[in-house]
Design a protein around this motif. Structure first.
Motif: not given
Length: 604
Positions: A18-27, A346-352
């Motif tokens: 989940d990358l939203e914490p980087l931009v406070d949920g504003a995408g 949710r700091r991991i992206d794992a699947p190929v």
């Protein structure tokens, strides 16, 4: 293009960040707003300070550095968001457009602020030290001292601005193109079967059946062929671009800028490389033993990662998570808690996935936002160790976050210390829980092969880089055939007569990202591996007594020179015998593997 084992592992499939914490949920809009704010603040900063840095007192310097930290945080959040979004889907045009926009805006901000480092570097030593003695500068003092190390390599402000802006349509663009080309490579492992991602195909080189490995290697070679000339041209262009930069900045050789960034002297790096090259026989000795274990006269290049026994297990992602977290927590509850957050938040992206960047990495982002880990998890035992490795980077970044944005990241020479240490702890657990001689042999073999890949193979790749950078400067553009010849030459120096290098292997340099985006990077793996093994040896000697100083070392981040940071755990990087001592540890791993082979009745 997924690994078959992944289909039956729903937890793995759900492991997306989940990358939203980087931009406070504003995408995407949140990233763009941060860049707009950063540019406005940079322009205000320049209006206030440009041409007047020499007039600052210590208090004013402190205020200026706090404002620069705030601007770097805004850019870092937007840049990390765009880069991580792009890494998991390089084919999405929106992701490509966003990362290009971020790079362009970040360059505009960089050029606006260029004056600061140039004026700071131009101050007299006496004046700079007088200012650095001021209170409250711990969060940036080492950074400011480092800037002054570049004095003789900096150009005028107009020249620096031109280079920064031209990089957008130059080196940065070529690196992005390489990532897109390699992420799009798909491999036809079997006629008329669904094509798979390159990482999946490369994982077949760990198959127990030699024919499977040979067929996979040939399929990879075929997949690399269609755009090989394009990647060779791209590489040549970046080689020439770096040559031009080095000439303009008065660097004496191609590796000098990397050494400066790593806070490592040319002499110490040369000593590391020559120490490893002088003991390539360790790698050859292992490959000769492995040939006997596999029942072949001589290994081929596609045999090097083969398992030495048929006991390879599938490790569902949940099991890998449990093993790694328990190992980290047993060593240090604090590290265990830090590692747990990667799963909980949710700091991991794992699947190929199709179009996902290959390999694995950990991104520090900014100190105020927890780091992120990317994997391409294929359910192998080796993937468990990769998870441990990347979480080692993660807890390192998390502990160093207290140093602030100028000092969170370490030089590359220290960057692998926590990752290799964490991997070694997990390996020890897997080995201790395995009483079967054949299975223990397999584990010891994997551990030794990791050391060989990280120390000897990375130095061999450094030799390839040395050859291509030097020859590009002396003889001009290198053909595909010449690049292949230099690749084989550098690998053959390490392998000697222990491994047969097939004709198809000549093109395998062409998917390795470090050569493209991070020239000179690879020797730091060897540096970090030998340092981490030395720290682990001290842990075996001292036990829990070492843990507080180890955590202190990680928490230091990049706030001090590497040699000073290493002394926290009793390591002397200035000792000329340090590298040989680390290589002795790798040789002891080899001896353990040889003894395990005899215990399993497979010494040959």
């Amino acid at each position: 293009m997924q690994a078959p084992a992944q289909d039956a592992d729903p937890e793995l499939q759900r492991t997306a960040w989940d990358l939203e914490p980087l931009v406070d949920g504003a995408g995407e809009e949140g990233a763009k707003r941060r860049l707009a704010e950063a540019l406005k603040r940079a322009q205000t900063f320049a209006e206030r300070h440009a041409g007047r840095l020499a007039e600052l007192d210590a208090e004013a310097l402190l205020g200026a550095m706090k404002e620069l930290a705030a601007i770097k945080d805004l850019v870092g959040r937007a840049g990390t968001y765009a880069a991580l979004r792009f890494s998991v889907d390089t084919a999405d045009p929106a992701n490509g457009a966003l990362i290009q926009f971020v790079q362009e805006q970040a360059t505009a901000i960089e050029t606006t602020l260029l004056f600061f480092e140039l004026e700071w570097a131009a101050l007299s030593d006496e004046r700079a030290e007088e200012l650095l003695a001021g209170e409250g500068l711990d969060f940036c003092r080492h950074y400011l001292r480092n800037v002054r190390r570049y004095r003789e390599h900096l150009l005028s402000e107009p020249e620096e601005k031109i280079l920064a802006e031209k990089a957008l349509s130059g080196s940065s663009a070529w690196v992005r193109l390489f990532e897109q080309l390699t992420s799009a490579i798909s491999v036809e492992l079997e006629p008329d079967a669904e094509r798979v991602a390159l990482d999946i195909a490369l994982s077949r080189l760990m198959a127990p059946e030699r024919e499977t490995r040979r067929a996979a290697a040939e399929a990879v070679t075929r997949a690399l062929e269609p755009e090989l000339r394009t990647r060779a041209y791209l590489f040549n262009t970046l080689l020439a671009d770096k040559s031009t930069d080095d000439r303009l900045r008065r660097y004496p050789h191609w590796l000098a800028s990397r050494n400066l960034a790593n806070e490592a002297s040319d002499e110490s790096v040369g000593a590391l490389i020559e120490a490893v090259r002088s003991r390539f026989e360790i790698a050859r000795r292992w490959y000769r033993l492995k040939a006997r274990l596999l029942g072949v006269d001589r290994l081929a290049d596609y045999d090097r990662m083969a398992p030495v026994s048929a006991d390879e297990q599938d490790f569902p992602f949940a099991r890998a998570r449990e093993i790694v977290l328990d190992c980290y927590s047993s060593f240090s509850p604090e590290l265990g808690s830090l590692a747990q957050r990667f799963f909980d938040e949710r700091r991991i992206d794992a699947p190929v996935r199709p179009a996902k960047r290959g390999g694995a990495f950990c991104a520090s982002g900014v100190p105020e936002v927890y780091p992120y880990v990317m994997l391409n998890y294929t359910s192998r035992r080796r993937d468990v160790l990769t998870l441990a490795h990347e979480l080692g980077h993660g807890v390192h970044f998390a502990l160093a976050a207290r140093q602030g944005i100028f000092h969170q990241d370490t030089p590359l020479t220290l960057a692998e210390s926590a990752s290799v240490f964490g991997e070694t702890i997990v390996f020890g657990r897997l080995l201790a829980e395995d009483a079967d001689p054949a299975s223990r042999l397999a584990l010891l073999a994997e551990n030794l092969e990791d050391s060989i890949a990280t120390v000897f193979r990375q130095v061999a790749m450094n030799r390839f880089e040395d050859l291509v950078h030097t020859q590009r400067r002396e003889h001009g553009e290198l053909s595909v055939d010449r690049l292949g010849e230099l690749w084989i030459e550098s690998q053959a120096e390490m392998l000697g007569d222990s491994v047969e290098l097939t004709e198809g292997y000549r093109s395998w340099w062409s998917y390795i990202p470090h050569f493209i985006g991070s020239p000179g990077y690879v020797y730091a793996y060897a540096y970090g591996q030998l340092l981490a093994l030395s720290v682990y040896e001290r842990y075996e000697q001292l036990g829990p007594e070492l843990v507080p100083s180890y955590l202190e070392m990680l928490a230091a981040g990049g706030s001090r020179p590497p040699e000073e940071v290493a002394t926290i755990v009793g390591i002397d990087l200035a000792d000329p015998g340090f590298w040989d001592a680390g290589l002795d540890l790798v040789e002891r791993q080899l001896t353990e593997a040889e003894e395990a082979a005899r215990a399993a009745g497979r010494a040959g």
